[in-house]
Design a protein around this motif. Sequence first.
Motif, mmCIF file in Angstrom:
data_model
loop_
_atom_site.group_PDB
_atom_site.id
_atom_site.type_symbol
_atom_site.label_atom_id
_atom_site.label_comp_id
_atom_site.label_asym_id
_atom_site.label_seq_id
_atom_site.Cartn_x
_atom_site.Cartn_y
_atom_site.Cartn_z
ATOM 1 N N LEU A 6 -3.737 2.282 -7.115
ATOM 2 C CA LEU A 6 -3.535 1.368 -8.246
ATOM 3 C C LEU A 6 -4.299 0.064 -8.024
ATOM 4 N N LEU A 7 -4.261 -0.447 -6.783
ATOM 5 C CA LEU A 7 -4.939 -1.717 -6.471
ATOM 6 C C LEU A 7 -6.443 -1.581 -6.750
ATOM 7 N N ALA A 8 -7.037 -0.467 -6.295
ATOM 8 C CA ALA A 8 -8.472 -0.257 -6.533
ATOM 9 C C ALA A 8 -8.762 -0.188 -8.043
ATOM 10 N N ASP A 9 -7.903 0.528 -8.787
ATOM 11 C CA ASP A 9 -8.104 0.643 -10.242
ATOM 12 C C ASP A 9 -8.043 -0.729 -10.909
ATOM 13 N N PHE A 10 -7.054 -1.545 -10.505
ATOM 14 C CA PHE A 10 -6.893 -2.859 -11.130
ATOM 15 C C PHE A 10 -8.086 -3.764 -10.819
ATOM 16 N N VAL A 11 -8.598 -3.678 -9.574
ATOM 17 C CA VAL A 11 -9.744 -4.519 -9.184
ATOM 18 C C VAL A 11 -10.975 -4.125 -10.014
ATOM 19 N N ILE A 12 -11.151 -2.824 -10.237
ATOM 20 C CA ILE A 12 -12.274 -2.361 -11.073
ATOM 21 C C ILE A 12 -12.133 -2.929 -12.494
ATOM 22 N N GLU A 13 -10.890 -3.029 -12.980
ATOM 23 C CA GLU A 13 -10.635 -3.591 -14.314
ATOM 24 C C GLU A 13 -10.789 -5.115 -14.328
ATOM 25 N N GLY A 14 -10.941 -5.729 -13.141
ATOM 26 C CA GLY A 14 -11.070 -7.185 -13.072
ATOM 27 C C GLY A 14 -9.741 -7.920 -13.118
ATOM 28 N N ALA A 15 -8.642 -7.192 -12.867
ATOM 29 C CA ALA A 15 -7.317 -7.831 -12.926
ATOM 30 C C ALA A 15 -6.958 -8.435 -11.572
ATOM 31 N N ARG A 16 -6.635 -9.727 -11.554
ATOM 32 C CA ARG A 16 -6.241 -10.359 -10.288
ATOM 33 C C ARG A 16 -4.859 -9.835 -9.886
ATOM 34 N N THR A 17 -4.789 -9.245 -8.707
ATOM 35 C CA THR A 17 -3.604 -8.459 -8.339
ATOM 36 C C THR A 17 -3.119 -8.797 -6.943
ATOM 37 N N LEU A 18 -1.795 -8.905 -6.812
ATOM 38 C CA LEU A 18 -1.163 -9.053 -5.504
ATOM 39 C C LEU A 18 -0.332 -7.790 -5.299
ATOM 40 N N CYS A 19 -0.488 -7.140 -4.133
ATOM 41 C CA CYS A 19 0.302 -5.941 -3.833
ATOM 42 C C CYS A 19 1.229 -6.266 -2.668
ATOM 43 N N PHE A 20 2.553 -6.202 -2.901
ATOM 44 C CA PHE A 20 3.529 -6.483 -1.836
ATOM 45 C C PHE A 20 3.870 -5.205 -1.089
ATOM 46 N N THR A 21 3.748 -5.242 0.236
ATOM 47 C CA THR A 21 4.139 -4.086 1.056
ATOM 48 C C THR A 21 5.259 -4.537 1.984
ATOM 49 N N ARG A 22 5.861 -3.573 2.702
ATOM 50 C CA ARG A 22 7.031 -3.934 3.517
ATOM 51 C C ARG A 22 6.669 -4.309 4.952
ATOM 52 N N SER A 23 5.404 -4.159 5.346
ATOM 53 C CA SER A 23 5.018 -4.545 6.713
ATOM 54 C C SER A 23 3.553 -4.950 6.716
ATOM 55 N N ARG A 24 3.143 -5.637 7.794
ATOM 56 C CA ARG A 24 1.723 -6.009 7.887
ATOM 57 C C ARG A 24 0.849 -4.773 7.997
ATOM 58 N N VAL A 25 1.346 -3.772 8.737
ATOM 59 C CA VAL A 25 0.553 -2.539 8.839
ATOM 60 C C VAL A 25 0.382 -1.947 7.447
ATOM 61 N N GLY A 26 1.466 -1.972 6.669
ATOM 62 C CA GLY A 26 1.380 -1.482 5.291
ATOM 63 C C GLY A 26 0.336 -2.250 4.506
ATOM 64 N N ALA A 27 0.315 -3.577 4.691
ATOM 65 C CA ALA A 27 -0.661 -4.414 3.974
ATOM 66 C C ALA A 27 -2.083 -4.050 4.396
ATOM 67 N N GLU A 28 -2.275 -3.899 5.722
ATOM 68 C CA GLU A 28 -3.606 -3.540 6.237
ATOM 69 C C GLU A 28 -4.067 -2.187 5.689
ATOM 70 N N LEU A 29 -3.164 -1.200 5.765
ATOM 71 C CA LEU A 29 -3.538 0.161 5.345
ATOM 72 C C LEU A 29 -3.834 0.202 3.852
ATOM 73 N N THR A 30 -3.008 -0.504 3.066
ATOM 74 C CA THR A 30 -3.202 -0.489 1.612
ATOM 75 C C THR A 30 -4.550 -1.120 1.260
ATOM 76 N N ALA A 31 -4.863 -2.261 1.901
ATOM 77 C CA ALA A 31 -6.148 -2.918 1.631
ATOM 78 C C ALA A 31 -7.309 -2.016 2.076
ATOM 79 N N ARG A 32 -7.145 -1.391 3.259
ATOM 80 C CA ARG A 32 -8.237 -0.546 3.777
ATOM 81 C C ARG A 32 -8.475 0.646 2.847
ATOM 82 N N GLN A 33 -7.376 1.295 2.403
ATOM 83 C CA GLN A 33 -7.547 2.456 1.514
ATOM 84 C C GLN A 33 -8.152 2.037 0.181
ATOM 85 N N ALA A 34 -7.733 0.867 -0.327
ATOM 86 C CA ALA A 34 -8.293 0.388 -1.603
ATOM 87 C C ALA A 34 -9.795 0.140 -1.439
#
Length: 757
Positions: free
Chosen positions: A276-304
């Motif tokens: 979803l984060l990648a899709d929103f960035v392609i649409e130009g939507a400024r997006t914050l994605c909340f995860t439950r851990s730093r590892v989650g944040a790292e992995l989500t950003a890396r996958q996006a």
Amino acid sequence: MGTKDSPLTHISVINSTTANFADWPDWVPSTLAQALSQHGISRPWTHQERAASLAHTGSHVVVSTPTASGKSLAYQLPILTALLTDPTATALYLAPTKALGADQIRAVAELTSASPEFGHLQPCAYDGDTEPEIRQWARAHSRWIFTNPDMLHVGILSGHTRWRHFFRNLRYVVLDECHHYRGVFGSHTALVLRRLLRVARAAGAAPVVIASSATVARPAQSLSRLIGEPAVAVTDDGSPHGERTVALWQPGFVPAVSGENGAPVRRSAGAESARLLADFVIEGARTLCFTRSRVGAELTARQARQLLAAAAPDLVGKVAAYRAGYLADDRRRLERAINDAELTGVATTNALELGVDISGLDAVIVAGYPGSVASFWQQAGRAGRQHHSGDSLVVLVARDDPLDTYLVHHPETLLDKPVEAAVTDPGNPYILGPHLLCAAAELPLTERDVDDWDARTVVDDLTARGELKRRRAGWYVGAGIEPHAQISLRGGSGDEVLIVDTTTSRLLGTVDAVRAMSTVYAGAVHIHQGETFVVDELDLDDGLALTHPEEPDWTTSARERTGITLGRIISERKYGPLTVAFAEVEVTHQVIGYLRTLLTGEVLDSVPLDMPEQTLPTRAVLYTLTPEALADAGIDPARVPGALHAAEHAAIGLLPLVATCDRGDIGGLSTTAHPGTGLPTVFVYDGHLGGAGFAERGHEAFATWIDATREAISSCGCASGCPSCVQSPKCGNGNEPLDKAGAIAVLGLITDQLSGA
């Protein structure tokens, strides 16, 4: 709406609102109104004026309105008025985190620096990071102290005679973000606040408490339970908001991957959020994605970023993970990067819920329900802040968990008035006892104090043990007892285990010995403020858990064996063959091993452990059913163990719906014939010494809780049970036996009896 196979389970639009203004109350000095208008506040919103006026006239008040509704002004108005009009008046501000306190002090400093009339107000931080000479200065000169409950307890109340001038003139106490005070931490904080009010009154003051809270059920009762006195709630929001669309999303099952006992596994919330984060960035939507851990944040950003590398390579640099130690500078840098559009998509942990000013985001993704309705709205509130009248989107991506499953299929629970209440239990004798010793060390305890705190039994017990001494003026602390240092507000009970990073010797935190067994055993993955560590050794004799930083691609969950002895029944209700009770119990449990689960949800292996047995006196909500009623409901005796076991797991998963707790705060046991009842029985208990109030709330809201549990299992799409409904990650029996259909029948039987059918 999506098709049957679509992950989208619900979409709703929250209409935009226009501002409702009030006039400045006539008690606000014109210099203050002018200073505020220079900061862009020409008039207050209705809820700000009402809360401020209630406090000004002497009522304890809690303002409970959404994120970004300007709750700070509700306490700034009466406090700054008092400080301007009475040259001796003082005020105290308390926040659950240092970061939030630092942001508020900055806001007050900016507001007051423009005008010479404010020159003598001297707002000052007083916490663990404050230099000793600044502390001395603050004690002598500051009229507005910013601190946290921990420092108030150990650094101010313990030496209150040095603060006599401050306490004598204390007009207001601010409790910011007070929905964070729940469970054991909330119960400790409640007793610190009662001690504070007692010391201030003894010095001749009559302070008024002004609290701010995100939307929770029963805010006035929650504040009353914290301070032990009546309070008024202000809940009508007068602030403007752009239109907001809320979408609820449940990831589908992953083909050909199976979890424990062959159960189906859903796509992870993190992987789905990255898409979803990648899709929103392609649409130009400024997006914050909340995860439950730093590892989650790292992995989500890396996958996006990987998805963008394939689809829109020029946008890869627009996505980042924010995982700093939440220092003010890092937060400011992030705010700038988003506001200046250097970054379009950011994955972060929920620590950014508080104290960050990011305006006008187009979208927020919440990867996994954050544990409470208050936290969900705090995160969702980042989208379309009031400075930005544009429309915004909030997506909640469900984790593979009963509560998340329930919420995405029952949107009204999340989007209408919350049913959960911020739970505290200041009467827990294991928490009350140590605070009574502190109170007696501060000022002798009087008969009236003992009655006000409903503490007669605990005081008699402490006196019998020689820790309190009875004299004519009241009760004093026994010789040689230093009670303040013995209490950790955030820890649990008794012996503490220090969690240490052996590579830097940094202390990561503490956990009480009872919980250490199931959280920091050797091999456990420990997450601290989003950073991940693996435990090398748990040494209970020395009270140490030794860890090293590592980011494995699996998580761990303890396997426990549990037994329960039934003690005093506190209250009980009978409905035909069903009995529901709230009771004192003694839980014996032993950690027998742990499960390693890959981030995909696939179970890697089960590792045995040899740990000592623990005994925990606590409180539980329980229900019994007769074997005849179960048979009439179509559950033959061979199926009863699996049906009760599955119903117990799902109920534990859903207790956070009615009580602000995490699944890890509670435990359970089901049995076909418990020695204490002689009947098929299910227990759900507080995992804290003496109880934390969660089981009590389950007992109060039993019908709502059980009905939701039945719904959660019924609406889950798996055939015979999975982690989204009846499987538990910490089951000592390896999730055997579990009977999903049997659990639905048991819970249906209970709801029928409760409704008198």
